[in-house]
Design an enzyme around this catalytic site. Structure first.
Site, PDB file in Angstrom:
ATOM      1  N   HIS A 208      90.377  72.081 -51.560  1.00  0.00           N
ATOM      2  CA  HIS A 208      90.701  73.445 -51.161  1.00  0.00           C
ATOM      3  C   HIS A 208      90.100  73.655 -49.776  1.00  0.00           C
ATOM      4  O   HIS A 208      88.885  73.702 -49.628  1.00  0.00           O
ATOM      5  CB  HIS A 208      90.111  74.431 -52.173  1.00  0.00           C
ATOM      6  CG  HIS A 208      90.240  75.876 -51.780  1.00  0.00           C
ATOM      7  ND1 HIS A 208      90.472  76.869 -52.697  1.00  0.00           N
ATOM      8  CD2 HIS A 208      90.186  76.486 -50.581  1.00  0.00           C
ATOM      9  CE1 HIS A 208      90.542  78.033 -52.063  1.00  0.00           C
ATOM     10  NE2 HIS A 208      90.361  77.831 -50.782  1.00  0.00           N
ATOM     11  N   GLU A 288      97.934  80.409 -50.619  1.00  0.00           N
ATOM     12  CA  GLU A 288      98.031  81.852 -50.488  1.00  0.00           C
ATOM     13  C   GLU A 288      97.295  82.315 -49.237  1.00  0.00           C
ATOM     14  O   GLU A 288      96.519  81.546 -48.654  1.00  0.00           O
ATOM     15  CB  GLU A 288      97.499  82.588 -51.732  1.00  0.00           C
ATOM     16  CG  GLU A 288      96.403  81.906 -52.491  1.00  0.00           C
ATOM     17  CD  GLU A 288      96.165  82.520 -53.873  1.00  0.00           C
ATOM     18  OE1 GLU A 288      95.373  83.451 -53.935  1.00  0.00           O
ATOM     19  OE2 GLU A 288      96.742  82.037 -54.860  1.00  0.00           O
ATOM     20  N   ARG A 292      91.658  89.627 -46.043  1.00  0.00           N
ATOM     21  CA  ARG A 292      90.355  90.307 -46.032  1.00  0.00           C
ATOM     22  C   ARG A 292      89.323  89.410 -45.352  1.00  0.00           C
ATOM     23  O   ARG A 292      89.586  88.238 -45.102  1.00  0.00           O
ATOM     24  CB  ARG A 292      89.906  90.549 -47.476  1.00  0.00           C
ATOM     25  CG  ARG A 292      89.767  89.236 -48.250  1.00  0.00           C
ATOM     26  CD  ARG A 292      89.109  89.392 -49.615  1.00  0.00           C
ATOM     27  NE  ARG A 292      88.820  88.106 -50.202  1.00  0.00           N
ATOM     28  CZ  ARG A 292      89.647  87.414 -50.996  1.00  0.00           C
ATOM     29  NH1 ARG A 292      90.835  87.904 -51.296  1.00  0.00           N
ATOM     30  NH2 ARG A 292      89.293  86.246 -51.478  1.00  0.00           N
TER      31      ARG A 292
END
Ligand code: MV4
Length: 447
Positions: A208, A288, A292
């Site tokens: 990731h 995705e 933020r």
């Protein structure tokens, strides 16, 4: 100009924002629940307003209370931190209606990236590599069967309203799909009030890795390199670092370039993060976009010597970006110190901190709202501190982290410190051989 900011959050991130405001000469308003009366963010803000009882839905998630607090204190902007209001497009609309500047992206960008299928199609059109799968929402089972036959099994059924590992299910075959599809729709409807699903081929990617992007209200967008976030457990990140030990200059340039294109496609401004899965051959696939500031933003700050929150506030005020793209200058690592018992399956361990001594010294940063005598409420997440180090090299950052973890004294509650000490001496971690399944395959005590 922004003169007064209300911080619609709690814990270390509320404090982080208050500190940035003080350095910019901006007044601050804290909001707090009855459980957070003694929290450090309340003590360090210029003003503080109680917005309700302990449960989040009655305080930090209660839009009328937050807006009222902003109106009575004359705040001209709201910083949402992460979580709570940070990715709530309706909240942004309400701020706009009240003439309050939301310190974050537009409601439209949040909405488009919040729908994971729209996000994926937007990114694909912008030239970002995505995983083969459905275009848009899958209408029914017949449609699903057809798509899966085209892309081949195994596949992932994903809720368009999900994200962060929620509302996701692997399917191995057509017979399994026939049972799973309807169940996945019902679950998505129950959890997110939206039954819509999209389908992707299962990718055997192991890492990731995410790209930090930053835009302003004048159409400028840059990228600030990657963060490696593969050390996680049940979709909760535990350790993050910048740069990633596997990303070379060429791949960084490529991932950064497409991420900027993706962000521009939604007119993005402020800090945002584009998440990718990266496989062993260094192929990368969009997962995705998080619209933020993220928990792990400090490793980007320490790797580059910049302040993302101050820039976020200036950009929200309409200023042009002052940050510049740059190769990583330092290596930075963050360990999330949670009030959890790693000896007991990371079970939450709220309660009173009887002894608290935070580490310091060269290259060590502790972002925390905790202090000796502070009571960690059981109503919220268990993060009590982020311990961040920076070194000239990765091995220096690791050595500093072990030293800092060893100095960190927290008594009264269990913490993840013993887990992190184990990781900092683990040969796999030291070699950079980490993947998202590492803590599933291995019991941390035996590594
Ligand atoms: C995937 C995947 C494999 N194939 N999608 C989990 C969180 C969300 N952001 C996306 N996730 C995944 N999507 C396809 N097509 C595997 C994961 C995944 C994962 C991703 C990132 C970090 C940890 C993970 C752990 C399990 C599964």
């Amino acid at each position: 100009m922004i003169k007064k900011v209300l911080i619609a959050n709690r814990s270390e991130i509320a404090l982080r924002v208050i500190r940035a405001c003080k350095e910019l000469g901006i007044s601050t308003v804290a909001v707090y629940s009855e459980a957070d009366r003694e929290s450090l963010h309340v003590k360090f803000a210029d003003e503080a307003v109680c917005i309700g009882p302990a449960p989040s839905r009655e305080s930090y998630l209660k839009i009328p209370s937050i807006i009222s607090a902003a109106m009575i204190t004359n705040a001209d902007a709201i910083h949402p931190g992460y979580g709570f209001m940070a990715e709530n497009d309706k909240f942004v609309d309400i701020c706009d209606d009240h003439g309050i500047t939301f310190i974050g992206p537009s409601a439209d960008a949040i909405r488009r990236m919040g729908n994971k299928s729209v996000a994926k199609d937007t990114m694909r059109s912008a030239g970002v590599p995505v995983v083969p799968g459905s275009l848009g929402v899958v209408k029914d089972l017949a449609d699903a069967v057809k798509i899966c036959n085209e892309i081949g099994y195994p596949v992932m059924l994903k809720a368009v309203a999900g994200g962060g590992g929620k509302g996701m299910r692997m399917v191995q075959s057509e017979s399994e799909l026939k049972n799973a599809f309807g169940m996945a729709q019902s679950e998505a409807d129950a959890f997110f009030s939206n039954p819509d699903l999209y389908i992707e081929k299962l990718v055997m990617a192991s890492r990731h890795i995410e790209i930090q992007v930053f835009g302003d209200k004048h159409g400028n967008v840059i990228h600030l390199n990657e963060r490696e976030c593969s050390t996680q457990r049940r979709h909760q990140k535990l350790i993050e670092e910048a740069p990633s030990p596997i990303i070379n200059e060429e791949l960084r340039r490529k991932m950064g370039e497409v991420s900027v294109k993706g962000a521009k496609a939604v007119g993005y401004y402020g800090p945002g993060t584009i998440e990718y899965l990266v496989d062993n051959e260094l192929n990368f696939y969009f997962m995705e976009m998080n619209t933020r500031i993220q928990v792990e933003h400090p490793v980007t700050e320490e790797s580059l010597g910049i302040d993302l929150i101050k820039e976020q506030i200036m950009v929200a005020a309409g200023e042009k970006l002052t940050l510049k793209e740059s190769a990583p200058k330092f290596h930075s690592i963050e360990c999330r110190i949670n009030a959890e018992d790693p000896e007991n399956n990371f079970r939450p361990s709220p309660g009173k901190i009887e002894v608290f001594h935070a580490p310091g010294g060269h290259g060590v940063r502790t972002d925390s709202h905790a202090y000796q005598g502070y009571v960690i409420p059981s109503n919220y997440d268990s993060l009590i501190a982020k311990l961040i180090t920076r070194g000239a090299t990765r091995s220096e950052a690791i050595a500093k982290m072990y030293r800092a973890l060893d100095e960190f004294i927290i008594e009264g509650v269990k913490t993840t410190i013993p887990f992190h000490k184990k990781m900092m001496t683990n040969p796999d971690f030291i070699a950079g051989n980490i993947d998202t399944k590492y803590l599933e395959r291995n019991d941390w005590k035996s590594i």
